[in-house]
Design a protein around this motif. Structure first.
Motif: not given
Lengths: 214, 300
Positions: A187-191
């Motif tokens: 999720a962090f990578a997508y953000t």
């Protein structure tokens, strides 16, 4: 595009560069751009709220729809002093309570239908999937198996957090912890990617804006 | 053997954090270098390049829904994103507008966030600029309209689903949508539209706007397709296979694929490849760091 003919582009370009200057360190140019952004945003929202809510409500009241005065009075109640010793100060909780109750009443069926009913329905998917011609669908099957392993182990992670001596629960819980962290990391990578796309877009804007045509 | 594995992971943990960012910077810079190349290539020849992914069943479902919208019908597009997701969602919205305009489908825009007001107009301008839909006119009030900002989050969703005609008597310019806009003829309730699309970079009270709308809608036949930004993907993905979303285009992979399919004039292939590499790298780092922490814990 000729940069000298487009004042808006020049302003946007200068402000973009000013904001990017904050990458290096705090400086007056960056602080100016930051303050300008906050000020313009506040002004923009004030205008939007005025034209979307206050003006139509006022026009309705002028046209004889006096029911609009009820939310107006409720809005005014929010400005009552917060000092509890004042006689009618607790009235300020009324509009807030009304908003919370209405929002909750609207959201409960949505939460129940969307998050509970549908989630359970879609979780009970066939573990092994076949296509129309009867061949095994490897990707869907792997996905379903992985989903079950991830959900079960992540739930066991919550159980394993309490002291217990069951080795299976502890080991599976550790695997679950790994999946939870990977999910948060993804999720962090997508953000981060989302912001990188924005960054790339702004750089492209600078490249386009500074491409002079003589 | 076990110790040597532990030593390898221990080495990984000793790498300074700033070094891990270097590949991301390198790959991002590579994009700018390729940006000039792609423009040159586009100017020289109209060669359709290939995206290194093929559409899956979910993507095909979205393509099919869009293709099946009857010509001369009308659709509603909820624009729930602002400048923070412009570069991610605007090309997709522009591609959708172009595709719908090709089939002479009327578009009604509405937004539930103040930032979304301008987003619709800029996407329309972008579509007209590219001129890829081969339509001579695209006139406000005839081919498209903007119903403005509908205030209230989930309460607004409830009103759109149940009292659409009362909520939207006037457009964003305060013109009556009954008399002055042919675009809104025969539209009294939301189910008069052929489909509803949402472009979103946020949720309302924790629920995606279109999902909330779908739950409250009495008409279950109305097609609903959501487009969401990468950071919103975890909120939307649980509803992908449910009754409440007929199609989902979320994250840069699906969005790139959608643009590639419907508006190939926007060259997105190199950006896609570089972002894929960055995503793989970040997820690799996340998995490695978690593994190394788990192994270090085991050693203790």
């Amino acid at each position: 595009m000729n940069i000298f003919n487009d004042l808006g582009t020049i302003t946007a370009l200068l402000l973009t560069v000013a904001v990017f200057s904050g990458f290096f360190k705090q400086n007056p140019v960056y602080r100016f751009a930051e303050s300008l952004f906050i000020g313009v945003s506040a002004g923009y929202f004030a205008v939007i709220w005025y034209f979307s809510i206050i003006k139509p409500a006022f026009q309705s009241a002028v046209n004889g729809e006096l029911l609009i005065l009820v939310p107006f009075m409720a809005g005014l109640l929010l400005f009552l002093p917060s000092n509890n010793d004042t006689k009618y100060s607790k009235l300020r909780f009324l509009p807030a309570a009304f908003i919370i109750i209405v929002t909750t009443a609207i959201n409960i069926p949505v939460y129940f239908s969307a998050f509970i009913q549908e989630m359970i329905r879609t979780s009970v998917i066939p573990l092994i999937s076949y296509d129309k011609s009867g061949n095994l669908q490897a990707d869907t099957t792997i996905n379903a198996v992985l989903s079950i392993i991830c959900v079960t182990s992540a739930m066991l992670f919550l159980v394993a957090r309490h002291k217990n001596n069951n080795r299976f629960v502890n080991t599976t819980g550790e695997i679950g912890r790994f999946f939870v962290l990977v999910a948060i990391g993804s999720a962090f990578a997508y953000t981060l990617l989302s912001r990188l796309i924005l960054f790339m877009g702004k750089i492209e804007f600078i490249i386009n804006a500074t491409r002079f045509k003589f | 053997m076990k110790d040597s594995i532990r030593n390898i992971f221990a080495l990984f943990t000793k790498i300074p954090h700033w070094v891990l960012v270097l590949p991301v910077i390198f790959l991002t810079l590579l994009h700018y270098a390729s940006f000039f190349d792609t423009n040159k290539a586009a100017e020289k020849a109209e060669k359709k390049s290939e995206l290194y992914v093929s559409p899956n069943e979910s993507d095909m479902k979205v393509f099919k829904i869009i293709e099946e919208i009857p010509a001369d019908s009308k659709v509603l597009i909820l624009v729930n994103y602002g400048p923070e997701s412009k570069y991610e969602l605007e090309p997709a919205m522009s591609a959708l507008i172009g595709k719908l305009a090709e089939k002479n489908i009327g578009i009604a825009f509405a937004t539930m966030i103040p930032n979304g007001i301008e987003s619709a107009f800029t996407a329309v301008e972008k579509t007209i600029e590219t001129g890829s839909f081969g339509k001579k006119r695209f006139v406000y009030g005839h081919e498209y309209t903007h119903l403005g900002f509908i205030v209230g989050g989930s309460i607004a969703t409830y009103l759109i689903a149940n009292n659409f005609d009362e909520v939207r008597e006037r457009d964003i310019f305060n013109s009556s949508i009954d008399f002055r806009q042919p675009m809104m003829n025969n539209i009294a309730k939301i189910s008069d539209f052929s489909a509803v699309f949402e472009f979103s970079s946020q949720t309302f009270d924790g629920i995606p706007g279109l999902v909330s709308l779908a739950v409250m809608l009495k008409d279950k036949e109305l097609k609903k397709v959501a487009f969401c930004s990468s950071d919103m993907l975890p909120a939307y993905i649980p509803f992908r296979e449910t009754l409440y979303l007929d199609g989902l285009v979320g994250g840069f992979r699906s969005i790139s694929l959608f643009i590639h399919e419907f508006q190939p004039s926007i060259i997105i292939e190199k950006q896609y490849s570089i972002l894929s590499a960055i995503l793989l790298y970040i997820i690799g780092i996340v998995i490695l760091s978690n593994l190394s922490k788990l192994i270090a814990k085991d050693k203790k």
